[in-house]
Motif scaffolding. Structure first.
Motif, PDB file in Angstrom:
ATOM      1  N   HIS A 179     -18.017  -9.570 -31.518  1.00 49.81           N
ATOM      2  CA  HIS A 179     -19.418  -9.533 -31.933  1.00 49.81           C
ATOM      3  C   HIS A 179     -19.612  -9.573 -33.511  1.00 49.81           C
ATOM      4  O   HIS A 179     -19.958  -8.528 -34.099  1.00 49.81           O
ATOM      5  N   PRO A 180     -19.523 -10.648 -33.906  1.00 53.45           N
ATOM      6  CA  PRO A 180     -19.449 -11.036 -35.267  1.00 53.45           C
ATOM      7  C   PRO A 180     -20.802 -10.749 -36.047  1.00 53.45           C
ATOM      8  O   PRO A 180     -20.858 -10.779 -37.142  1.00 53.45           O
ATOM      9  N   GLU A 181     -21.777 -10.530 -35.152  1.00 51.07           N
ATOM     10  CA  GLU A 181     -23.344 -10.013 -35.805  1.00 51.07           C
ATOM     11  C   GLU A 181     -23.046  -8.752 -36.529  1.00 51.07           C
ATOM     12  O   GLU A 181     -23.743  -8.313 -37.242  1.00 51.07           O
ATOM     13  N   TYR A 182     -22.184  -7.801 -36.008  1.00 48.53           N
ATOM     14  CA  TYR A 182     -22.151  -6.460 -36.657  1.00 48.53           C
ATOM     15  C   TYR A 182     -20.853  -6.390 -37.623  1.00 48.53           C
ATOM     16  O   TYR A 182     -19.883  -6.934 -37.475  1.00 48.53           O
ATOM     17  N   ASN A 183     -21.352  -5.709 -38.563  1.00 54.58           N
ATOM     18  CA  ASN A 183     -20.405  -5.042 -39.715  1.00 54.58           C
ATOM     19  C   ASN A 183     -20.084  -3.603 -39.542  1.00 54.58           C
ATOM     20  O   ASN A 183     -20.485  -2.853 -40.340  1.00 54.58           O
ATOM     21  N   THR A 216     -19.430 -17.566 -46.959  1.00 52.15           N
ATOM     22  CA  THR A 216     -19.731 -17.509 -45.482  1.00 52.15           C
ATOM     23  C   THR A 216     -21.287 -17.480 -45.176  1.00 52.15           C
ATOM     24  O   THR A 216     -21.771 -16.601 -45.826  1.00 52.15           O
ATOM     25  N   MET A 217     -21.847 -18.164 -44.652  1.00 52.72           N
ATOM     26  CA  MET A 217     -23.390 -18.132 -44.090  1.00 52.72           C
ATOM     27  C   MET A 217     -23.658 -17.596 -42.485  1.00 52.72           C
ATOM     28  O   MET A 217     -22.692 -18.159 -41.621  1.00 52.72           O
ATOM     29  N   ARG A 218     -24.262 -16.784 -42.440  1.00 51.04           N
ATOM     30  CA  ARG A 218     -24.771 -16.418 -41.165  1.00 51.04           C
ATOM     31  C   ARG A 218     -26.079 -16.719 -40.943  1.00 51.04           C
ATOM     32  O   ARG A 218     -27.098 -16.413 -41.533  1.00 51.04           O
ATOM     33  N   LEU A 219     -26.424 -17.080 -39.307  1.00 47.80           N
ATOM     34  CA  LEU A 219     -27.874 -16.848 -39.109  1.00 47.80           C
ATOM     35  C   LEU A 219     -27.948 -16.305 -37.653  1.00 47.80           C
ATOM     36  O   LEU A 219     -26.880 -16.275 -36.651  1.00 47.80           O
ATOM     37  N   LEU A 220     -28.826 -15.101 -37.497  1.00 48.15           N
ATOM     38  CA  LEU A 220     -28.788 -14.130 -36.444  1.00 48.15           C
ATOM     39  C   LEU A 220     -30.158 -14.586 -35.765  1.00 48.15           C
ATOM     40  O   LEU A 220     -31.204 -14.611 -36.575  1.00 48.15           O
ATOM     41  N   PHE A 221     -30.146 -14.416 -34.531  1.00 48.14           N
ATOM     42  CA  PHE A 221     -31.410 -14.580 -33.762  1.00 48.14           C
ATOM     43  C   PHE A 221     -31.212 -13.794 -32.601  1.00 48.14           C
ATOM     44  O   PHE A 221     -30.480 -13.938 -31.627  1.00 48.14           O
ATOM     45  N   VAL A 244     -24.545 -16.939 -35.571  1.00 46.63           N
ATOM     46  CA  VAL A 244     -23.720 -18.124 -35.895  1.00 46.63           C
ATOM     47  C   VAL A 244     -23.103 -17.867 -37.537  1.00 46.63           C
ATOM     48  O   VAL A 244     -23.762 -17.635 -38.415  1.00 46.63           O
ATOM     49  N   VAL A 245     -21.768 -18.441 -37.469  1.00 49.07           N
ATOM     50  CA  VAL A 245     -20.934 -18.053 -38.648  1.00 49.07           C
ATOM     51  C   VAL A 245     -20.359 -19.519 -39.092  1.00 49.07           C
ATOM     52  O   VAL A 245     -19.806 -20.052 -38.132  1.00 49.07           O
ATOM     53  N   THR A 246     -20.647 -19.646 -40.382  1.00 49.63           N
ATOM     54  CA  THR A 246     -19.968 -21.038 -40.807  1.00 49.63           C
ATOM     55  C   THR A 246     -20.035 -20.865 -42.429  1.00 49.63           C
ATOM     56  O   THR A 246     -20.490 -19.903 -43.026  1.00 49.63           O
ATOM     57  N   GLY A 260     -24.608   0.010 -34.670  1.00 47.92           N
ATOM     58  CA  GLY A 260     -24.080  -1.222 -35.205  1.00 47.92           C
ATOM     59  C   GLY A 260     -24.857  -1.510 -36.601  1.00 47.92           C
ATOM     60  O   GLY A 260     -26.130  -1.526 -36.624  1.00 47.92           O
ATOM     61  N   GLU A 261     -24.247  -2.114 -37.478  1.00 47.43           N
ATOM     62  CA  GLU A 261     -25.158  -2.489 -38.739  1.00 47.43           C
ATOM     63  C   GLU A 261     -24.920  -4.097 -38.796  1.00 47.43           C
ATOM     64  O   GLU A 261     -23.781  -4.446 -38.838  1.00 47.43           O
TER      65      GLU A 261
END
Length: 311
Positions: free
Chosen positions: A70-74, A148-153, A179-181, A224-225
């Motif tokens: 779950h790469p959306e959470y740090n 690294t760029m992230r888009l969360l939706f 989305v991670v790129t 989650g953060e």
């Protein structure tokens, strides 16, 4: 909640909510119930759809089964994966702006994604993500193409998975894939590349037990953060303008600002709207930016629609 009466005879209904209690669908359900009591027989005692708490259905499994990343959470403290610089904007200096994407604009974006069937959300989010990144590339990303760029939706899972939720359930059923790129991949490759990344992430959410895995992840990690990045909320399907409190349909029904919470500059909301003349239909996107970069952002969006790709 607050009601402000206007001299023209209309009114503004403003409210705030906590996503621990409900999501956008739950908020819409609540607004509809209020409208019923405003318009119906004053003797009405209960709403037509009774609210259901039902949170026990979404409890974590025993033992928890986190079968995907779950790469959306740090939550792992992995600073090596942090994609943003430490520079922070003065949040008080942010201004609100909006971008209107007409149906013709959306069609133009879809035409840029050749060779594949593309969903409107994918191309709109890609357009805004790339335009925002170009706008902030110098001030926030230090012109670093390797960052690294992230888009969360957020995606509503209310009707996707088993077990079925009870009728009237108003709690949060959102999951927030990301989305991670790299900046290089996002900006140097065409719009179609970013759109394909979003499409792939959505397919991952459609897998069986995805929501259960999220619930288990949050249980194991005690919450989650989210990583910092761009957070695009698609509100096009929530018909708040259709809610009638006795004065007819709403003229505007959307967020009062682009972002909320600890990162108000991060969240972008999109919903159906008409342009300032009330004629052309399309999607309105709200975003917060430093005032000095607002014009640049609008220019970058237009360049995306025209098919501009070079940094």
């Amino acid at each position: 909640m607050q009601v402000t009466r206007l001299s023209c005879g209309g009114f503004v209904l403003a409210y705030t909510l906590n996503h621990c209690a409900c999501d956008t669908n739950g908020a819409l359900q609540f607004m509809k119930i209020i409208a019923e009591f405003c318009c119906d027989d004053p003797r009405r005692k209960t709403p037509s759809t009774l609210p259901s708490w039902g949170r026990e259905i979404l409890k974590p499994r025993s033992p928890p089964i986190i079968y995907i990343r779950h790469p959306e959470y740090n939550n792992l403290g992995d600073s090596a994966n942090h994609h943003e610089t430490s520079a922070k904007f003065d949040l008080e200096a942010l201004v609100q702006t909006s971008v209107f994407l007409s149906n013709n604009d959306i069609l133009a974006l879809k035409r840029l994604v050749t060779g594949r069937k593309c969903v409107s959300l994918d191309v709109m989010a890609s357009c805004l993500w790339r335009a925002r990144t170009r706008t902030l590339f110098k001030t926030r990303y230090n012109n670093d193409m390797s960052c690294t760029m992230r888009l969360l939706f957020p995606i509503d899972t209310r009707f996707q998975f088993k077990p079925d939720l009870p009728k009237g359930f108003y709690g949060s059923t959102m999951v927030v894939p990301s989305v991670v790129t790299t900046a290089s991949e996002l900006l140097e490759k065409p719009l179609s590349h970013a759109a394909s990344l979003i499409s792939k992430a959505k397919k991952e959410v459609a897998r069986d037990e995805y929501r259960a895995s999220v619930v288990d992840f949050l249980e194991v990690n005690k919450g989650g953060e989210f990583w910092d990045g761009m957070f695009v909320t698609d509100m096009r399907w929530f018909k708040f303008t259709e809610v009638d409190f006795g004065w007819g349909k709403g003229v505007y029904a959307g967020p009062a600002r682009a972002g909320v919470g600890p990162v108000p500059w991060m969240v972008t909301s999109m919903f159906y709207h008409k342009n300032v003349n009330g004629v052309d239909e399309g999607v309105l996107a709200l975003i917060s930016l430093p005032s000095s970069l607002v014009n640049k952002f609008h220019n970058e969006v237009r360049r995306e629609i025209r098919g501009f790709s070079a940094l």
